[in-house]
Design an enzyme around this catalytic site. Structure first.
Site, PDB file in Angstrom:
ATOM      1  N   CYS A 104       0.857  -1.187   0.000  1.00 43.51           N
ATOM      2  CA  CYS A 104       0.000   0.000   0.000  1.00 43.51           C
ATOM      3  C   CYS A 104       0.891   1.233   0.000  1.00 43.51           C
ATOM      4  O   CYS A 104       1.892   1.274   0.717  1.00 43.51           O
ATOM      5  CB  CYS A 104      -0.881  -0.018   1.248  1.00 43.51           C
ATOM      6  SG  CYS A 104      -1.999   1.389   1.379  1.00 43.51           S
ATOM      7  N   HIS A 146      -8.872  -3.835  -2.674  1.00 39.00           N
ATOM      8  CA  HIS A 146      -8.001  -2.997  -1.845  1.00 39.00           C
ATOM      9  C   HIS A 146      -8.480  -1.544  -1.861  1.00 39.00           C
ATOM     10  O   HIS A 146      -8.614  -0.913  -0.805  1.00 39.00           O
ATOM     11  CB  HIS A 146      -6.569  -3.110  -2.388  1.00 39.00           C
ATOM     12  CG  HIS A 146      -5.551  -2.314  -1.663  1.00 39.00           C
ATOM     13  ND1 HIS A 146      -4.622  -2.881  -0.821  1.00 39.00           N
ATOM     14  CD2 HIS A 146      -5.285  -0.981  -1.667  1.00 39.00           C
ATOM     15  CE1 HIS A 146      -3.835  -1.934  -0.326  1.00 39.00           C
ATOM     16  NE2 HIS A 146      -4.216  -0.765  -0.833  1.00 39.00           N
ATOM     17  N   GLU A 147      -8.752  -1.004  -3.053  1.00 35.33           N
ATOM     18  CA  GLU A 147      -9.169   0.395  -3.159  1.00 35.33           C
ATOM     19  C   GLU A 147     -10.563   0.617  -2.564  1.00 35.33           C
ATOM     20  O   GLU A 147     -10.809   1.644  -1.917  1.00 35.33           O
ATOM     21  CB  GLU A 147      -9.101   0.879  -4.607  1.00 35.33           C
ATOM     22  CG  GLU A 147      -7.708   0.817  -5.228  1.00 35.33           C
ATOM     23  CD  GLU A 147      -6.601   1.449  -4.403  1.00 35.33           C
ATOM     24  OE1 GLU A 147      -6.857   2.431  -3.668  1.00 35.33           O
ATOM     25  OE2 GLU A 147      -5.463   0.963  -4.478  1.00 35.33           O
ATOM     26  N   HIS A 150     -10.173   0.936   1.110  1.00 36.00           N
ATOM     27  CA  HIS A 150      -9.700   2.266   1.519  1.00 36.00           C
ATOM     28  C   HIS A 150     -10.868   3.217   1.732  1.00 36.00           C
ATOM     29  O   HIS A 150     -10.900   3.957   2.715  1.00 36.00           O
ATOM     30  CB  HIS A 150      -8.773   2.862   0.456  1.00 36.00           C
ATOM     31  CG  HIS A 150      -7.332   2.560   0.672  1.00 36.00           C
ATOM     32  ND1 HIS A 150      -6.651   2.894   1.822  1.00 36.00           N
ATOM     33  CD2 HIS A 150      -6.427   1.953  -0.129  1.00 36.00           C
ATOM     34  CE1 HIS A 150      -5.401   2.505   1.726  1.00 36.00           C
ATOM     35  NE2 HIS A 150      -5.232   1.927   0.543  1.00 36.00           N
TER      36      HIS A 150
END
Length: 181
Positions: A104, A146-147, A150
Site C-alpha cells: 500500500c 483494496h481500493e 480504503h
C-alpha cells in the site's frame, strides 16, 4: 497520444497520507458534485499514483474524504486496466480466496501475504456521472478490493491476523517514514 489524454498529465502530485493518519480510517463520503473539482481530484490521483509507482490510489490516501479511486493495474495475464470509479460499490467478490503479496502506498515499502478473492466486480460512475462496471480477475481483482476497502476506512493490514499482522505493524513502527512525521 495527446498530452491532455494521458491520465494525470495535468494533475499535481499530492503528499500521501500514511498509516496513523485519521483520513485512512474514516469512511469516505459519497460524491454529489460531478464538476471540475472532481475532475481535478481524479487527475491529481493519477499523477500521485504514477509518481509513487503504484497501481491504485484512493482519495483518502491524499487526504480527501471523497469516494473515488483510480487504477492502472495489470491482471494475471498482464492485461492493463486503466480507469477510475466514483462512488464505487464492490458488488461481487468471489471465486477462490488466494493469499498473495499486498502492499500500500500509505505503508511504503511494506507488504504482507493477504487473502483476497480472485474475482471482483465494482459498480459506480465516471467523473462525468456515467454509470460504469469494472470486472477484475487475479491481481486486478485484488486491486479493486483494496481500493474499495480504503474508501470504507480499511487497510490491508486489517485483513491480517496473528504473526502476519504483528510483523507488518512492527515493521511500520520502525519505518523511516513513521519517524519523519
Amino acid at each position: 497520444m495527446r498530452q491532455s489524454s494521458i491520465p494525470g498529465a495535468r494533475g499535481r502530485v499530492r503528499p500521501l497520507t500514511l498509516l496513523g493518519d485519521p483520513a485512512l480510517v474514516t469512511p469516505c463520503a459519497e460524491v454529489t458534485d460531478f464538476g471540475p473539482e472532481l475532475a481535478r481530484l481524479v487527475e491529481d490521483l493519477f499523477a500521485t499514483m504514477y509518481a509513487a509507482r503504484g497501481v491504485g490510489l484512493a482519495a483518502n490516501q491524499v487526504g480527501e474524504g471523497a469516494r473515488v479511486f483510480v487504477y492502472d493495474c495489470p491482471d494475471d495475464e498482464d492485461v492493463r486496466h486503466l480507469g477510475h470509479v466514483v462512488n464505487p460499490r464492490l458488488v461481487r467478490a468471489d471465486g477462490i480466496r488466494l493469499r498473495g503479496p499486498e502492499g500500500c502506498l500509505s505503508l511504503p515499502g511494506l507488504e504482507a501475504g493477504t487473502e483476497r478473492y480472485d474475482h471482483a466486480v465494482v459498480e459506480g460512475f465516471t467523473v462525468t456521472g456515467e454509470p460504469v462496471t469494472v470486472h477484475g480477475t487475479g491481481f486486478f481483482a485484488r486491486c479493486l478490493q483494496h481500493e474499495c476497502d480504503h474508501l470504507e476506512g480499511r487497510l490491508y493490514v486489517d485483513h491480517l491476523t496473528g504473526w502476519r499482522r504483528r510483523r507488518v505493524l512492527r515493521q511500520a513502527a520502525r519505518a523511516s517514514w513513521r519517524r519523519e512525521r
